[in-house]
Scaffold this active site. Structure first.
Site, PDB file in Angstrom:
ATOM      1  N   LYS A 134       0.939  -1.149  -0.252  1.00  9.97           N
ATOM      2  CA  LYS A 134       0.004  -0.196   0.315  1.00  9.97           C
ATOM      3  C   LYS A 134       1.181   1.276   0.235  1.00  9.97           C
ATOM      4  O   LYS A 134       2.221   1.259   0.279  1.00  9.97           O
ATOM      5  CB  LYS A 134      -1.203  -0.058   1.723  1.00  9.97           C
ATOM      6  CG  LYS A 134      -1.906  -1.034   1.354  1.00  9.97           C
ATOM      7  CD  LYS A 134      -3.050  -0.641   2.592  1.00  9.97           C
ATOM      8  CE  LYS A 134      -3.598  -1.944   2.639  1.00  9.97           C
ATOM      9  NZ  LYS A 134      -4.894  -1.466   1.842  1.00  9.97           N
TER      10      LYS A 134
ATOM     11  N   ASP B  94      -2.392  -7.594  -1.791  1.00 12.95           N
ATOM     12  CA  ASP B  94      -3.192  -6.931  -0.800  1.00 12.95           C
ATOM     13  C   ASP B  94      -5.029  -7.243  -0.859  1.00 12.95           C
ATOM     14  O   ASP B  94      -5.842  -6.186   0.324  1.00 12.95           O
ATOM     15  CB  ASP B  94      -3.514  -5.334  -1.121  1.00 12.95           C
ATOM     16  CG  ASP B  94      -3.860  -4.180  -0.535  1.00 12.95           C
ATOM     17  OD1 ASP B  94      -3.905  -4.490   1.256  1.00 12.95           O
ATOM     18  OD2 ASP B  94      -3.597  -2.595  -0.633  1.00 12.95           O
TER      19      ASP B  94
ATOM     20  N   ARG C  18     -10.640 -11.121   1.912  1.00 11.87           N
ATOM     21  CA  ARG C  18     -10.801 -12.513   1.649  1.00 11.87           C
ATOM     22  C   ARG C  18     -10.438 -13.665   1.156  1.00 11.87           C
ATOM     23  O   ARG C  18     -10.923 -14.730   1.516  1.00 11.87           O
ATOM     24  CB  ARG C  18     -11.088 -12.293  -0.158  1.00 11.87           C
ATOM     25  CG  ARG C  18      -9.937 -11.702  -1.201  1.00 11.87           C
ATOM     26  CD  ARG C  18     -10.596 -11.143  -2.256  1.00 11.87           C
ATOM     27  NE  ARG C  18     -10.433  -9.883  -1.892  1.00 11.87           N
ATOM     28  CZ  ARG C  18     -10.804  -8.936  -2.517  1.00 11.87           C
ATOM     29  NH1 ARG C  18     -11.195  -9.505  -3.905  1.00 11.87           N
ATOM     30  NH2 ARG C  18     -10.605  -7.720  -2.286  1.00 11.87           N
TER      31      ARG C  18
HETATM   32  N1  BES Z   1      -7.899  -4.013   4.474  1.00  8.58           N
HETATM   33  C1  BES Z   1      -8.440  -4.030   3.028  1.00  8.58           C
HETATM   34  C2  BES Z   1      -9.575  -2.291   2.808  1.00  8.58           C
HETATM   35  C3  BES Z   1      -9.905  -1.818   3.538  1.00  8.58           C
HETATM   36  C4  BES Z   1      -9.102   0.070   2.562  1.00  8.58           C
HETATM   37  C5  BES Z   1      -9.753  -1.322   4.612  1.00  8.58           C
HETATM   38  C6  BES Z   1      -8.687   1.242   3.125  1.00  8.58           C
HETATM   39  C7  BES Z   1     -10.412   0.145   5.309  1.00  8.58           C
HETATM   40  C8  BES Z   1      -9.866   0.939   5.203  1.00  8.58           C
HETATM   41  C9  BES Z   1      -8.248  -4.713   2.222  1.00  8.58           C
HETATM   42  O1  BES Z   1      -7.123  -5.806   2.685  1.00  8.58           O
HETATM   43  C10 BES Z   1      -7.756  -4.409   0.918  1.00  8.58           C
HETATM   44  O2  BES Z   1      -6.120  -3.983   0.669  1.00  8.58           O
HETATM   45  N2  BES Z   1      -8.467  -4.300  -0.273  1.00  8.58           N
HETATM   46  C11 BES Z   1      -8.558  -3.834  -1.498  1.00  8.58           C
HETATM   47  C12 BES Z   1      -8.273  -4.588  -2.327  1.00  8.58           C
HETATM   48  C13 BES Z   1      -7.988  -4.051  -3.511  1.00  8.58           C
HETATM   49  C14 BES Z   1      -6.585  -4.958  -3.739  1.00  8.58           C
HETATM   50  C15 BES Z   1      -8.801  -5.896  -5.061  1.00  8.58           C
HETATM   51  C16 BES Z   1      -8.298  -2.161  -1.759  1.00  8.58           C
HETATM   52  O3  BES Z   1      -9.866  -2.494  -1.617  1.00  8.58           O
HETATM   53  O4  BES Z   1      -8.679  -1.636  -2.254  1.00  8.58           O
HETATM   54 ZN    ZN Z   2      -7.090  -5.793   4.716  1.00  5.75          ZN
HETATM   55 MN    MN Z   3      -5.165  -5.492   1.613  1.00  2.00          MN
END
Ligand code: BES
Ligand code: ZN
Ligand code: MN
Length: 492
Positions: A272, A342, A346
């Site tokens: 990230k 990331d 899931r």
């Molecule tokens: N934990 C994050 C989602 C998240 C984002 C929670 C902002 C709280 C605030 C999750 O693991 C994630 O990184 N999701 C990605 C998925 C994508 C890579 C398909 C996302 O939402 O960007």
């Molecule tokens: Zn996450």
């Molecule tokens: Mn993530």
């Protein structure tokens, strides 16, 4: 520490504590219960209403000095137009408790006319929500300059069996919320998968629950290749935590609560950006909700069987971490192509949801800070509610409404299945940008075909980056209340 709550009957004019909070609806009138107090104040209350200094708007707060021999300070709290009285009281009580905290008062009285059991419960929860704080990692200010913290809240209403029950339930629910918020607030180097497991063991010991913790070895033996690939880059032992509460009849199918417990989500190899990465300590709020709900359920001794399942690890980049393009075999047997490391929540939940089958669940409800996309869709106001069963959606949204945690239905249609088709494996773990919250839910759906299932995406609602009036920025407690109300709604 949070405030303890009790009841006291009698006139508000006689309340002689530090702060007397009076919650009033929009366009307020002086009710019979406030006449004595107004007289003791020489008519200031009535004048403040007549001159529209205080109008009872939602969250409005108006302070005045107390009468000789009575409360030191009085604060009028507005509730606005009240449709849901319990919800309005929860909110007003939280605002009142925060005022007391700000003023450094150790006790508060709360008055809003006669309250029924449900309303007393809501006011109690509000008091606890408003007095919660996490100061463990701050050096205490010297005794001489320290302000008191709110320790005692008195709800001024007649004490009946029903209202006493309301306080007891409210304290149980409040304790669940406080636990969830504290776990969420704790930094990732303190609230580790190990720490979550220890917390579950404490809950189990307090409330006669059975607790089981699987580590990396045990999960390898189970064939949890999806969960484990997320934990491949971290030296910490991942934990699958199982809490079994048997308050119901033996053999009754349990309501099963599942939580995402990423104690820190760096994104892994698909790392990230640094901006706000520290917020990813909150990526265990689903798990915190499961633990908070079980603490409350155990305290209330609800006559129902409940299983709590938590998948906990951290998502880290390293030489051993899983890479984009890798394919893993899940606990259910389906092969998963990793597109984006990331999209780890899931992957963890897939194996936990598959493992849930062995409890023969009446229903499985999972909560996860799963996608940034749900924040784009619903903002920080509503939790995304996904299910193939419209009745379950209504049941869950109603539970959330009772808890003051609004949810909104999202589609989970077969038409979206194409988003997660893989060239090389059965499915892939990312569907890219379009309908990101839906494709994540569609992925989970692949592992939940054997029981009724609801998924809550709480990425926008589990924590707040601004002050909400009722609570400071930080963890909100969501989805604790939704879990508790969902379970209570299933009591026969
Ligand atoms: N934990 C994050 C989602 C998240 C984002 C929670 C902002 C709280 C605030 C999750 O693991 C994630 O990184 N999701 C990605 C998925 C994508 C890579 C398909 C996302 O939402 O960007
Ligand atoms: Zn996450
Ligand atoms: Mn993530």
């Amino acid at each position: 520490m949070t405030a303890s709550v009790s009841l006291a009957a009698g006139s508000v004019a006689e309340f002689s504590g530090s702060l007397l909070a009076i919650a009033l609806a929009d366009d307020p009138k002086l009710s019979a219960g406030l006449i004595d107090l107004d007289r003791a104040l020489g008519g200031t209350l009535q004048r403040s209403l007549d001159m529209r200094d205080f109008r009872g708007a939602r969250d409005e707060a108006f302070a005045l000095s107390g009468p000789a021999g009575g409360a030191r300070r009085i604060v009028l709290i507005g509730m606005g137009k009240v449709n849901d009285r319990a919800g309005a009281l929860r909110r007003a009580a939280a605002i009142a408790a925060r005022q007391a905290m700000k003023l450094g008062f150790s006790d508060i009285g709360f008055y809003s006319g006669e309250l029924g059991a449900e309303e007393t419960e809501a006011a109690t929860v509000g008091m606890i929500i408003g007095s919660w704080q996490y100061v463990d990692l701050k050096t205490p200010t010297p005794e001489s300059e320290r302000r008191a913290v709110l320790e005692r809240a008195t709800i001024l209403t007649s004490s009946t069996n029903a209202s006493r029950g309301g306080v007891a339930n409210g304290e149980a629910i409040g304790a669940g919320h406080s636990l969830a918020r504290t776990l969420a607030m704790m930094p990732g180097n303190i609230c580790t998968p190990d720490f979550l497991a220890k917390t579950a063991e404490d809950i189990a010991a307090r409330h006669q629950m059975k607790v089981t913790v699987l580590g990396r070895k045990e999960m390898e033996a189970e064939g949890m290749g999806s969960f484990l690939c997320v934990a491949q880059g971290t030296p910490q032992d991942p934990k699958l935590i199982i809490l079994e509460y048997n308050g119901g009849k033996a053999g009754d199918k349990p309501v099963t609560l599942v939580g995402k417990g990423l104690c820190f989500d760096s994104g892994g190899i698909s790392i990230k950006p640094a901006q706000s990465m520290e917020d990813m300590k909150y990526d265990m709020c689903g798990a915190a909700g499961v633990l908070g709900a079980l603490e409350a359920i155990g305290r209330m001794k609800l006559p129902i069987n409940v299983v709590g399942l938590i998948g906990s690890t951290t998502n880290m980049p390293s030489g051993t971490a899983v890479n984009p393009g890798d394919v893993v075999k899940s606990h259910l047997g389906k092969y998963i192509e990793i597109i984006n490391t990331d999209a780890e929540g899931r992957l963890v939940l897939a194996d936990v949801l598959s493992y849930a089958r062995r409890f023969n669940p009446a229903v499985v409800i999972d909560a996860a800070t799963l996608t940034g996309a749900i924040v784009v869709a619903l903002g920080h106001t509503a939790t995304g509610v996904f299910s193939g069963d419209d009745n379950l959606i209504s049941e869950t949204i109603a539970a959330g409404r009772r808890a003051g945690e609004p949810g909104w239905s999202m589609p989970l249609w077969d038409e979206y299945r194409d988003l997660i088709k893989s060239e090389v494996a059965d499915i892939k773990n990312s569907g890219g940008r379009p309908a990101g919250a839906v494709s994540a839910a569609m992925f989970l759906k692949e592992f939940t075909e054997e029981y009724p299932w609801i998924h809550l995406d709480v990425a926008g609602t589990a924590y707040s980056d601004s002050d909400l009036g009722t609570m400071p920025k930080g963890p909100t407690g969501t989805p604790t209340g939704t879990f508790i109300e969902f379970v209570r709604g299933r009591l026969s």
